[in-house]
Structure formats: C-alpha cells, structure tokens
Design an enzyme around this catalytic site. Structure first.
Site, PDB file in Angstrom:
ATOM      1  CG  ASP A  51      -5.920   2.050  -7.735  1.00  0.00           C
ATOM      2  OD1 ASP A  51      -5.269   1.199  -7.106  1.00  0.00           O
ATOM      3  OD2 ASP A  51      -6.503   3.014  -7.203  1.00  0.00           O
ATOM      4  CB  SER A  60      -9.788   0.655  -7.937  1.00  0.00           C
ATOM      5  OG  SER A  60      -8.747   1.472  -8.275  1.00  0.00           O
ATOM      6  CG  ASP A 105       0.638   2.986  -6.365  1.00  0.00           C
ATOM      7  OD1 ASP A 105       0.758   3.681  -5.334  1.00  0.00           O
ATOM      8  OD2 ASP A 105      -0.401   2.960  -7.055  1.00  0.00           O
ATOM      9  CE1 TYR A 109      -3.314   7.298  -2.349  1.00  0.00           C
ATOM     10  CE2 TYR A 109      -2.235   9.062  -3.558  1.00  0.00           C
ATOM     11  CZ  TYR A 109      -2.521   7.722  -3.398  1.00  0.00           C
ATOM     12  OH  TYR A 109      -2.000   6.796  -4.283  1.00  0.00           O
ATOM     13  N   GLY A 114     -15.726   5.090  -3.971  1.00  0.00           N
ATOM     14  CA  GLY A 114     -15.064   5.682  -2.812  1.00  0.00           C
ATOM     15  C   GLY A 114     -14.897   4.721  -1.648  1.00  0.00           C
ATOM     16  CB  SER A 148     -11.340   6.554  -9.575  1.00  0.00           C
ATOM     17  OG  SER A 148     -10.219   5.975  -8.961  1.00  0.00           O
ATOM     18  CD  GLU A 196      -3.123  -0.327   0.094  1.00  0.00           C
ATOM     19  OE1 GLU A 196      -3.318   0.097  -1.073  1.00  0.00           O
ATOM     20  OE2 GLU A 196      -3.596  -1.396   0.502  1.00  0.00           O
TER      21      GLU A 196
HETATM   22  P1  ADP Z   1     -12.294   4.516  -5.384  1.00  0.00           P
HETATM   23  O1  ADP Z   1     -11.500   4.572  -6.645  1.00  0.00           O
HETATM   24  O2  ADP Z   1     -11.626   3.768  -4.300  1.00  0.00           O
HETATM   25  O3  ADP Z   1     -13.697   4.033  -5.594  1.00  0.00           O
HETATM   26  P2  ADP Z   1     -12.015   7.368  -5.611  1.00  0.00           P
HETATM   27  O4  ADP Z   1     -12.266   8.466  -4.653  1.00  0.00           O
HETATM   28  O5  ADP Z   1     -10.674   7.244  -6.221  1.00  0.00           O
HETATM   29  O6  ADP Z   1     -12.421   6.015  -4.848  1.00  0.00           O
HETATM   30  O7  ADP Z   1     -13.052   7.452  -6.817  1.00  0.00           O
HETATM   31  C1  ADP Z   1     -14.438   7.551  -6.572  1.00  0.00           C
HETATM   32  C2  ADP Z   1     -15.044   8.604  -7.499  1.00  0.00           C
HETATM   33  O8  ADP Z   1     -15.019   8.130  -8.870  1.00  0.00           O
HETATM   34  C3  ADP Z   1     -16.505   8.850  -7.216  1.00  0.00           C
HETATM   35  O9  ADP Z   1     -16.664   9.815  -6.177  1.00  0.00           O
HETATM   36  C4  ADP Z   1     -16.996   9.386  -8.570  1.00  0.00           C
HETATM   37  O10 ADP Z   1     -16.638  10.738  -8.727  1.00  0.00           O
HETATM   38  C5  ADP Z   1     -16.166   8.577  -9.561  1.00  0.00           C
HETATM   39  N1  ADP Z   1     -16.895   7.381 -10.028  1.00  0.00           N
HETATM   40  C6  ADP Z   1     -16.514   6.110  -9.891  1.00  0.00           C
HETATM   41  N2  ADP Z   1     -17.415   5.255 -10.437  1.00  0.00           N
HETATM   42  C7  ADP Z   1     -18.408   6.008 -10.913  1.00  0.00           C
HETATM   43  C8  ADP Z   1     -19.651   5.728 -11.586  1.00  0.00           C
HETATM   44  N3  ADP Z   1     -20.043   4.481 -11.862  1.00  0.00           N
HETATM   45  N4  ADP Z   1     -20.428   6.780 -11.933  1.00  0.00           N
HETATM   46  C9  ADP Z   1     -20.048   8.042 -11.660  1.00  0.00           C
HETATM   47  N5  ADP Z   1     -18.910   8.355 -11.043  1.00  0.00           N
HETATM   48  C10 ADP Z   1     -18.088   7.374 -10.659  1.00  0.00           C
HETATM   49 MG    MG Z   2      -9.689   5.611  -6.954  1.00  0.00          MG
END
Ligand code: ADP
Ligand code: MG
Length: 365
Positions: A173, A127, A40, A222, A123, A129, A37
C-alpha cells in the site's frame, strides 16, 4: 473531487480550524490492488494501481514541542495528541505513528497543526491508511525542509503502521501510493523493492465496488493470517513463503490444515501475478480475466479472507457482464474489483446497483 479540490478542502479546513493559512500541503492517492493479495508480507509479487481519489494534509508549526493538533473532515473532528502518547486505536494513531518514525530523534522544537481532507472512503480496502501516512510524511518533510525519496517514505510509512498502529501489513500500500501514479499499475517485487510501471488496456475499466460489509483489519483475521504464514514458513524451513514457487506445491500439501491452504494461496498468487503481467504484455485479456477469477477462488478457499457477501458480489459481477472480478484489499469484507469492457460499464453499474442494494460503486478507472 479532483486532487486540486481535495487539496483546497484541506487548506480551507486548516484556515477554519487554526485561523491561518498552512505552510505546506501535500497529497497522496489511494490504491486498488488488481492482483497479488497477502503476498506482500510474504516477500511476493503485487500488482496495485494508484487511484484518482486521495487524501490531502495541510500542516504548519504551532503549539509546544511534541503536540499534534489535528482535524480531519470537519472542524468537529479535532483532536490533540502528543508524540510520546501510546497508541489509542483512534484515527490520530496514523498521524502520531507517521511523525514518530519520520522525525525519530529530530523532533522539531515546535508542535504541529494538521488539517486533513479526503475523497477516499476509509476502511474499504482502498488504502486510506497509506494515503494519510504518505500525504502527512510528504507535507511534514516539506515543512521541515527534509528530502526523502518516495521509496524511503514508503518504508517509513509501513513502519508507522506496523510499529505504532499495530497493523502487520506488508509494503504494497505504502509503496504504490508513494511511488506510483494514478491510472498506471505498479508491478512490485516486495522483497527486492523493485517495481515497474505497467500500462493497462484501453478496452476495459476497473470498477471498484464496496460490498457494504465494513472491515477493520486490525481487529479481524489479518494478523492471524500473518501468523499462519509465519508458522508455515517455520514448518517448511524457509524464511518467507515466496522463497518457494509453484514447483514446491507438493511440499505444501504435507502441511497440516489450514497452513497448507495458506501457503498454497501465496505460491499460486505469486504465479498468477507473473502470468497476468505477461498476459497484459501480449494482449491476452482472456487469460488476464481468468487470473482475476482464480485469485478470488484462492482467497476464498485457500486463504479464507472472503465473506459470503463478497463472494456473491464477485459472482454477480461476472453474471452481469464483467470479464473478471475478485476481492481486493485485506478482505473480511471491503471491496471487489471488476474488469469490465468499457461499452458495458454503464449497464454493468446499473445491474450491480439493482441486484446488490447494499453495494456501492466507489470508482470506475
Ligand atoms: P484502508 O486503508 O483500506 O482504508 P484501514 O483500516 O487500513 O483501511 O485504514 C482506515 C483507517 O485509517 C480509518 O479507520 C482511520 O483511522 C484512518 N484514516 C484514513 N483516512 C483518514 C482520514 N482522511 N481522516 C482520518 N482518519 C483516516
Ligand atoms: Mg490500510
């Protein structure tokens, strides 16, 4: 939901929002990081596993050049952006950023219509995102007839997140989501960008549990951790902390707090990933489990990315039958991953849910 069902949902949403079938649809999974963790962005080693949960993106041309008309989840969640927009801290930043780096100077002459469906919690440290970035790049590449390798998609997706979204993440990721496949771990050297697919033991499941504490990585520590690692590099006169190994721990002890702990975590975590891989290869699951527990302690004490609720959940998981457990993902809340013998999993899940009412089991894999 299955991958097919998520893909169907994206196609249905597209039809509902835009009154037509999409030209291309693609999918990317989320991932859980088993070990390694914050290493990367320090040129180190990571050990993530893509999940059977993910995000599908359906896409067609439509509207004027540069417009991005996007809908996610349900029709109420529809937003129109332009490729030249500055970031506005909304979910659509992930789309604008990804399309900007993907097309660069070769923007299509027409706008884009996009519908997104997912069964991945956002969130939560799984991942979502990277899944949305990679699924969009795959779908947009198919739409425009471009061929890009999975590694190049990972590199571009990371750039979208670093340069546009403003999240200074490493490549774990995007790489695991773009290059790996669900259920198999990826041992990745983030500096060499060399990876190996690793089979996991049949005897155990990884149980992913959300702590009930949401993280928002761009707003939390972060970025601070990235800065601290850079400061430690400057003080140690190395380019990346992973230039040093555990042999150099005595040099680390000279650093002022908290840089000593930050650097110590990176060095010991790289070493744990290496040793954990060896433990899996030789079937030494006691050692593997111990490295998970040690990784959590290092994240908690040296890297300071855990929170009390997550610490309690990790301790509780061990008490109710996990062989090992640790915070997974960027931290400051989010999820834990527990390594549990398969026959114990049902009782384990019941015990966790009764003991931690705010916790949610997200996946058993
Ligand atoms: P993680 O990657 O761990 O889920 P992050 O904070 O890096 O957390 O990313 C989450 C963000 O990515 C969400 O708040 C949103 O803005 C965006 N996101 C992810 N998946 C979607 C989705 N299916 N629809 C809309 N936005 C998304
Ligand atoms: Mg993310």
């Amino acid at each position: 939901m299955s991958r097919d069902a998520v893909t169907q949902s994206a196609n249905d949403l597209f039809q509902q929002a835009f009154g037509a079938v999409p030209t291309a649809t693609d999918y990317a999974p989320g991932r859980v990081n088993l070990l390694g963790e914050h290493t990367d962005y320090n040129g180190g080693l990571v050990f993530p596993m893509p999940l059977a949960l993910g995000t599908a993106v359906a896409i067609s041309f439509g509207g004027s050049k540069g417009t991005i008309d996007a809908v996610s989840g349900d029709a109420a969640n529809r937003v129109v952006r332009h490729i030249e927009d500055t970031p506005d801290k909304a979910w659509t930043d992930y789309l604008v950023g990804s399309l900007k780096v993907l097309f660069d100077d070769n923007l299509p002459d027409r706008g884009l219509r996009i519908a997104i469906a997912s069964d991945l919690p956002t969130g939560s440290g799984l991942s979502s995102s990277a899944a949305i970035e990679v699924a969009l790049m795959r779908a947009a590449s198919a739409l425009t007839g471009r061929e890009i390798s999975p590694v190049d998609i990972a590199i571009l997706a990371r750039r979208a997140e670093n340069e546009y979204v403003g999240m200074p993440c490493g490549i774990m990721d995007q790489y695991s989501v773009s290059v790996g496949s669900p259920g198999k771990a990826v041992f990745l050297d983030t500096r060499a960008l060399e990876s190996e697919v690793v089979d996991l033991p049949d005897s155990h499941n990884f149980v992913i549990i959300h702590s009930g504490v949401s993280h928002k990585l761009t707003e939390d520590g972060y970025e601070k951790r990235v800065e601290e690692c850079n400061a430690a590099c400057a003080a140690l006169d190395v380019k990346m902390l992973s230039d040093l190994d555990v042999e150099s721990l005595d040099r680390i002890e000279q650093l002022p707090a908290p840089l000593d702990g930050r650097a110590r975590h990176i060095l010991t975590e790289n070493s744990r990933v290496k040793k954990a891989l060896e433990a899996l290869r030789t079937g030494n699951l006691d050692d593997f489990s111990r490295f998970l527990v040690e990784s959590h302690a290092s994240q908690r004490d040296d890297f300071a990315v855990s929170v009390p609720e997550v610490d309690a959940l990790v301790e509780g998981a061990i008490e109710v039958g996990a062989d090992g457990a640790r915070l997974t993902g960027g931290g400051f809340g989010g999820s834990i991953v527990a390594f549990v013998q398969k026959p114990r999993v049902p009782a384990f899940v019941t015990a966790i849910e009764s003991r931690f009412p705010k916790a949610r089991v997200l996946a058993v894999t």
